[in-house]
Design an enzyme around this catalytic site. Structure first.
Site, PDB file in Angstrom:
ATOM      1  N   HIS A   1     -35.657  35.215  42.577  1.00 32.69           N
ATOM      2  CA  HIS A   1     -36.807  35.007  41.688  1.00 32.69           C
ATOM      3  C   HIS A   1     -36.721  35.903  40.461  1.00 32.69           C
ATOM      4  CE1 HIS A   1     -40.889  35.348  40.103  1.00 32.69           C
ATOM      5  NE2 HIS A   1     -40.944  36.610  40.497  1.00 32.69           N
ATOM      6  N   PHE A   2     -36.463  37.184  40.682  1.00 35.06           N
ATOM      7  CA  PHE A   2     -36.612  38.038  39.499  1.00 35.06           C
ATOM      8  C   PHE A   2     -35.421  37.966  38.546  1.00 35.06           C
ATOM      9  CE2 PHE A   2     -35.708  41.718  42.536  1.00 35.06           C
ATOM     10  CZ  PHE A   2     -34.551  42.184  41.938  1.00 35.06           C
ATOM     11  N   HIS A   3     -34.300  37.426  39.011  1.00 33.41           N
ATOM     12  CA  HIS A   3     -33.243  37.200  38.023  1.00 33.41           C
ATOM     13  C   HIS A   3     -33.567  35.968  37.163  1.00 33.41           C
ATOM     14  CE1 HIS A   3     -31.092  40.304  40.233  1.00 33.41           C
ATOM     15  NE2 HIS A   3     -30.352  40.419  39.167  1.00 33.41           N
TER      16      HIS A   3
ATOM     17  N   ARG B   1     -32.857  41.339  51.588  1.00 34.82           N
ATOM     18  CA  ARG B   1     -32.520  42.101  50.389  1.00 34.82           C
ATOM     19  C   ARG B   1     -32.518  43.585  50.758  1.00 34.82           C
ATOM     20  NH1 ARG B   1     -37.924  43.090  46.659  1.00 34.82           N
ATOM     21  NH2 ARG B   1     -36.356  43.993  45.289  1.00 34.82           N
ATOM     22  N   ARG B   2     -31.912  44.381  49.949  1.00 31.35           N
ATOM     23  CA  ARG B   2     -32.024  45.832  49.986  1.00 31.35           C
ATOM     24  C   ARG B   2     -31.580  46.523  51.276  1.00 31.35           C
ATOM     25  NH1 ARG B   2     -37.396  48.171  47.105  1.00 31.35           N
ATOM     26  NH2 ARG B   2     -36.508  48.200  45.041  1.00 31.35           N
TER      27      ARG B   2
ATOM     28  N   TYR C   1     -44.963  42.163  33.089  1.00 28.25           N
ATOM     29  CA  TYR C   1     -45.504  41.556  31.857  1.00 28.25           C
ATOM     30  C   TYR C   1     -45.188  42.417  30.644  1.00 28.25           C
ATOM     31  CZ  TYR C   1     -47.354  38.497  35.267  1.00 28.25           C
ATOM     32  OH  TYR C   1     -47.423  37.621  36.317  1.00 28.25           O
TER      33      TYR C   1
ATOM     34  N   HIS D   1     -46.443  45.582  39.000  1.00 26.57           N
ATOM     35  CA  HIS D   1     -46.574  44.196  38.565  1.00 26.57           C
ATOM     36  C   HIS D   1     -46.850  44.063  37.071  1.00 26.57           C
ATOM     37  CE1 HIS D   1     -46.167  40.011  39.169  1.00 26.57           C
ATOM     38  NE2 HIS D   1     -47.137  39.879  38.303  1.00 26.57           N
TER      39      HIS D   1
HETATM   40 FE1  HAS Z   1     -42.576  38.040  39.950  1.00 24.34          FE
HETATM   41  C1  HAS Z   1     -41.713  39.836  42.776  1.00 24.34           C
HETATM   42  C2  HAS Z   1     -45.207  36.641  41.644  1.00 24.34           C
HETATM   43  C3  HAS Z   1     -43.583  36.393  37.080  1.00 24.34           C
HETATM   44  C4  HAS Z   1     -40.437  39.976  38.103  1.00 24.34           C
HETATM   45  N1  HAS Z   1     -41.310  39.590  40.374  1.00 24.34           N
HETATM   46  C5  HAS Z   1     -41.081  40.167  41.585  1.00 24.34           C
HETATM   47  C6  HAS Z   1     -40.110  41.207  41.447  1.00 24.34           C
HETATM   48  C7  HAS Z   1     -39.779  41.266  40.119  1.00 24.34           C
HETATM   49  C8  HAS Z   1     -40.541  40.236  39.448  1.00 24.34           C
HETATM   50  C9  HAS Z   1     -38.819  42.245  39.455  1.00 24.34           C
HETATM   51  O1  HAS Z   1     -46.741  37.113  44.225  1.00 24.34           O
HETATM   52  C10 HAS Z   1     -39.523  42.043  42.580  1.00 24.34           C
HETATM   53  C11 HAS Z   1     -40.193  43.361  42.751  1.00 24.34           C
HETATM   54  C12 HAS Z   1     -39.516  44.133  43.840  1.00 24.34           C
HETATM   55  O2  HAS Z   1     -38.503  44.781  43.565  1.00 24.34           O
HETATM   56  O3  HAS Z   1     -39.966  44.043  44.983  1.00 24.34           O
HETATM   57  N2  HAS Z   1     -44.077  36.725  39.474  1.00 24.34           N
HETATM   58  C13 HAS Z   1     -45.023  36.264  40.318  1.00 24.34           C
HETATM   59  C14 HAS Z   1     -45.874  35.308  39.626  1.00 24.34           C
HETATM   60  C15 HAS Z   1     -45.398  35.245  38.331  1.00 24.34           C
HETATM   61  C16 HAS Z   1     -44.292  36.145  38.253  1.00 24.34           C
HETATM   62  C17 HAS Z   1     -47.020  34.552  40.189  1.00 24.34           C
HETATM   63  N3  HAS Z   1     -42.107  38.140  37.983  1.00 24.34           N
HETATM   64  C18 HAS Z   1     -42.640  37.393  36.967  1.00 24.34           C
HETATM   65  C19 HAS Z   1     -42.061  37.789  35.716  1.00 24.34           C
HETATM   66  C20 HAS Z   1     -41.179  38.806  36.004  1.00 24.34           C
HETATM   67  C21 HAS Z   1     -41.212  39.010  37.440  1.00 24.34           C
HETATM   68  C22 HAS Z   1     -42.428  37.187  34.368  1.00 24.34           C
HETATM   69  C23 HAS Z   1     -40.318  39.606  35.111  1.00 24.34           C
HETATM   70  C24 HAS Z   1     -40.306  39.512  33.804  1.00 24.34           C
HETATM   71  N4  HAS Z   1     -43.296  38.191  41.846  1.00 24.34           N
HETATM   72  C25 HAS Z   1     -44.418  37.575  42.324  1.00 24.34           C
HETATM   73  C26 HAS Z   1     -44.682  38.046  43.686  1.00 24.34           C
HETATM   74  C27 HAS Z   1     -43.687  38.953  44.015  1.00 24.34           C
HETATM   75  C28 HAS Z   1     -42.839  39.021  42.836  1.00 24.34           C
HETATM   76  C29 HAS Z   1     -45.785  37.643  44.576  1.00 24.34           C
HETATM   77  C30 HAS Z   1     -43.540  39.726  45.321  1.00 24.34           C
HETATM   78  C31 HAS Z   1     -42.586  39.053  46.217  1.00 24.34           C
HETATM   79  C32 HAS Z   1     -42.359  39.860  47.468  1.00 24.34           C
HETATM   80  O4  HAS Z   1     -42.816  39.427  48.533  1.00 24.34           O
HETATM   81  O5  HAS Z   1     -41.731  40.939  47.417  1.00 24.34           O
HETATM   82  C33 HAS Z   1     -46.019  34.401  37.211  1.00 24.34           C
HETATM   83  O6  HAS Z   1     -46.322  35.223  36.115  1.00 24.34           O
HETATM   84  C34 HAS Z   1     -45.130  33.281  36.798  1.00 24.34           C
HETATM   85  C35 HAS Z   1     -45.847  32.333  35.850  1.00 24.34           C
HETATM   86  C36 HAS Z   1     -44.849  31.497  35.112  1.00 24.34           C
HETATM   87  C37 HAS Z   1     -44.949  30.200  34.897  1.00 24.34           C
HETATM   88  C38 HAS Z   1     -43.824  29.497  34.163  1.00 24.34           C
HETATM   89  C39 HAS Z   1     -44.241  28.955  32.809  1.00 24.34           C
HETATM   90  C40 HAS Z   1     -43.064  28.337  32.152  1.00 24.34           C
HETATM   91  C41 HAS Z   1     -42.711  28.522  30.840  1.00 24.34           C
HETATM   92  C42 HAS Z   1     -41.478  27.854  30.322  1.00 24.34           C
HETATM   93  C43 HAS Z   1     -41.794  26.574  29.573  1.00 24.34           C
HETATM   94  C44 HAS Z   1     -40.550  25.953  29.109  1.00 24.34           C
HETATM   95  C45 HAS Z   1     -40.436  25.219  27.966  1.00 24.34           C
HETATM   96  C46 HAS Z   1     -39.080  24.732  27.599  1.00 24.34           C
HETATM   97  C47 HAS Z   1     -41.555  24.926  27.053  1.00 24.34           C
HETATM   98  C48 HAS Z   1     -46.094  29.414  35.368  1.00 24.34           C
HETATM   99  C49 HAS Z   1     -43.524  29.318  29.885  1.00 24.34           C
HETATM  100  C50 HAS Z   1     -39.023  23.239  27.461  1.00 24.34           C
HETATM  101  C51 HAS Z   1     -37.595  22.847  27.371  1.00 24.34           C
HETATM  102  C52 HAS Z   1     -37.055  22.036  26.420  1.00 24.34           C
HETATM  103  C53 HAS Z   1     -35.636  21.756  26.456  1.00 24.34           C
HETATM  104  C54 HAS Z   1     -37.822  21.435  25.340  1.00 24.34           C
END
Ligand code: HAS
Length: 561
Positions: A377-379, A440-441, A227, A223
């Site tokens: 999700h991860f894409h 998946r997988r 980050y 995990h």
């Molecule tokens: Fe995840 C599974 C939970 C973030 C990658 N994640 C994965 C896997 C990958 C991955 C590769 O709780 C699969 C692993 C595998 O092969 O089994 N993930 C989270 C949570 C977050 C999260 C809570 N993941 C990421 C990030 C990744 C990533 C970042 C890669 C870089 N994830 C999970 C969980 C699993 C999981 C479980 C397991 C699932 C399972 O059952 O197998 C958090 O960090 C996300 C927080 C993000 C936010 C979004 C903030 C938004 C922003 C954009 C603002 C936009 C603006 C634009 C300002 C709260 C910053 C404005 C637009 C204008 C036009 C002005």
């Protein structure tokens, strides 16, 4: 304020060319593997011309090259550029080369083993899937190489602090050190897994392996790994994007707080990948779930800080009303092409973040775990903000270090938008399919679209087709990027010496907060929370699993040994 310009010497130029170009080629190969996965699933191809008919083999190549090799190389290359630039100091080139060569050797070794069919273990290399020892050794070399890069920056940072006492460390340096502090702590667990479990087992020194312990050590690393991917993109969002947009970073303090929070909360969350695993108690899974919600906070702070920074820029550019500023940002401006790689990633990440929060919620995780929802999700995360920021910055650095004009800027500008359309289509298909049970997988038969297959489900066909359409659009975007990248790399050099400069943003609120100046208290807090979160998990796993599992290969009907 004009940006500082740093002269680039020959050794740095060749090192950075190596660190940027070779992994980029590997990334392109990995993306080809990704396209093949979607075509396999849809039953359009039965055998990959290069990797053969084994679905897991192609998937392993795709995951390892794109998610582990490309990202690690980029993070090191970016650190080698950002840290000397921001601290105005020269990098120790001997160690920088040693680090690069080890990483290269390791990646080639791991890639070869996968290609030869000796490491069909996916990027998570869960036992009892077993790889050739050289695959694990390759991974160790890649990690050790990245550690050396990090250790090479520490004396520079300490010297800078001595010589500039009382001054705030540049925000980009805080971000890059955060990236590698998280990486270093996380990789300790996977080093234990590889050196004391997987390697002796694959060398035949021991017969069995404790599968649950290996999975747990993997996710201790797995995990925070996400980050490690995300944080270099955050460095670009905080340090450079506001200036590219024509404004200022809304709050410097918010940026520093966000990075420190990642040190504390990135690691004690790994069990959310194991919510459905046996042997680990529900209470401690709840604790990891709680910390998972804590680790969303720095991203939520980032969302508001960046939105405020963009609003400031949009209004400076003449935007009025509640949302008018959004339409004034330089989305399609050729001289700000890097902005388009960053903003599209941010838009994608809104959905990546929401789906992450779904995953983190235990009850909802029971519905989506091990379904196609998760690659959906991860894409939207690693193949959204991370990939786009890394591609954009690789092209930017290539131009700077090789002293080349970026070619085909209009085409380059189209890449992130085409990618965004592709990744939304792909992930929509995967996530909706996942919600109706598309797994998946799975390896057996690979396709979900063949009526004779055990995995055939007519309801899934529409979503599989969507993922193929998305996959083809994503590949098109990468093809355009590859043409821009290599046309730039092979073009004539500009007149004069190569120079490095970054568009460093000023801050709108520039308050200096003493408790955010030092990494030490945050690292101590991280260690305490890791001990609290992981001691019960390890004890549960050791108490709940007896003996070990013999080797298993998905392509062999009987255990290998
Ligand atoms: Fe995840 C599974 C939970 C973030 C990658 N994640 C994965 C896997 C990958 C991955 C590769 O709780 C699969 C692993 C595998 O092969 O089994 N993930 C989270 C949570 C977050 C999260 C809570 N993941 C990421 C990030 C990744 C990533 C970042 C890669 C870089 N994830 C999970 C969980 C699993 C999981 C479980 C397991 C699932 C399972 O059952 O197998 C958090 O960090 C996300 C927080 C993000 C936010 C979004 C903030 C938004 C922003 C954009 C603002 C936009 C603006 C634009 C300002 C709260 C910053 C404005 C637009 C204008 C036009 C002005």
């Amino acid at each position: 304020m004009t940006d500082y310009v740093m002269k680039i010497d020959k050794s740095s130029k060749y090192l950075m060319a190596t660190l940027l170009i070779i992994p980029m080629i590997l990334m392109f190969i990995g993306v080809y593997g990704g396209l093949m996965q979607t075509l396999f699933r849809a039953g359009i191809v039965q055998s990959d011309p290069f990797m053969g008919p084994d679905y897991y083999k192609g998937l392993t190549m795709h995951g390892v090259l794109n998610a582990i090799v490309f990202t690690t190389f980029f993070a090191v290359a970016f650190g080698n550029a950002v840290i000397p630039y921001a601290l105005r100091m020269a990098l120790n080139m001997t160690w920088a080369w040693v680090s690069g060569i080890l990483m290269l050797l390791g990646s080639v070794l791991a890639g070869l083993m996968i290609y030869m069919g000796e490491a069909t273990v996916l990027y998570t290399f869960y036992p009892p899937l077993m790889a050739h020892p050289l695959f694990y050794i390759g991974l160790v070399l890649l990690v050790v190489g990245s550690w050396i890069a990090f250790f090479n920056w520490i004396p520079m940072y300490l010297r800078w602090r001595r010589e500039n006492s009382g001054q705030r460390t540049p925000l980009s340096v805080v971000g890059m050190f955060t990236t590698f502090i998280v990486w270093f702590i996380a990789t300790l667990a996977v080093a234990v897994e590889i050196l004391f479990m997987l390697l002796p087992w694959s060398m035949g020194l021991v017969d069995e392996i404790n599968v649950m312990l290996a999975r747990t050590l993997f996710w201790f690393f797995g995990h925070p790994l996400v980050y490690f991917w995300l944080l270099p993109a955050y460095v670009m969002y905080y340090s450079y994007m506001p200036k590219l947009a024509g404004g200022k970073l809304y709050s410097d303090m918010a940026g520093r707080l966000v990075f420190m929070m990642f040190i504390v909360f990135s690691i004690p969350v790994g069990t959310h990948h194991q919510y459905m695993d046996p042997a680990i108690g529900a209470e401690i899974k709840f604790v990891h779930g709680f910390f998972t919600f804590m680790v969303t906070l720095p991203s939520l702070i980032t969302a508001f800080t960046l939105a405020a920074s963009l609003e400031y820029a949009g209004r400076k550019r003449g935007g009025t009303g509640l949302f008018g500023w959004m339409f004034k940002l330089p989305y399609f401006q050729k001289d700000k092409w890097l902005f388009s790689y960053l903003i599209t990633g941010l838009i994608i990440f809104i959905f990546g973040g929401i789906s992450g929060i779904v995953n983190a919620s235990y009850q909802m995780n029971t519905a989506v775990h091990n379904t196609a929802w998760v690659p959906g999700h991860f894409h939207l995360t690693v193949a959204g903000p991370v990939l786009l920021a890394f591609m954009g910055m690789s092209l930017y650095l290539l131009g700077q270090y090789l002293n080349k004009e970026i070619k085909m800027k209009g085409w380059s500008l189209s890449v992130p938008y085409i990618w965004m359309i592709g990744v939304f289509t792909f992930s929509w298909g995967m996530m909706r399919g996942g919600l109706i049970g598309m797994p998946r997988r799975t390896n057996t038969g690979a396709t979900y679209a063949n009526p004779d297959s055990a995995l055939f489900q007519p309801d899934w066909i529409y979503y599989i087709d969507l993922s193929v359409v998305g996959g083809v659009i994503m590949t098109l975007s990468i093809l355009i990027f590859a043409i821009v990248f290599f046309t730039t790399a092979l073009s004539k050099q500009r007149e004069g010496e190569a120079e490095l400069t970054f568009p460093v943003s000023e801050s709108y609120h520039d308050e200096d907060v003493s408790w955010l100046r030092n990494f030490k208290p945050w690292i101590i807090a991280a260690i305490i929370i890791i001990i609290i979160a992981y001691t019960p998990v390890i004890l549960d796993v050791l108490a709940g699993t007896y003996g070990g599992s013999p080797t298993y290969s998905p392509n062999s009907p009987v255990p290998l040994r």
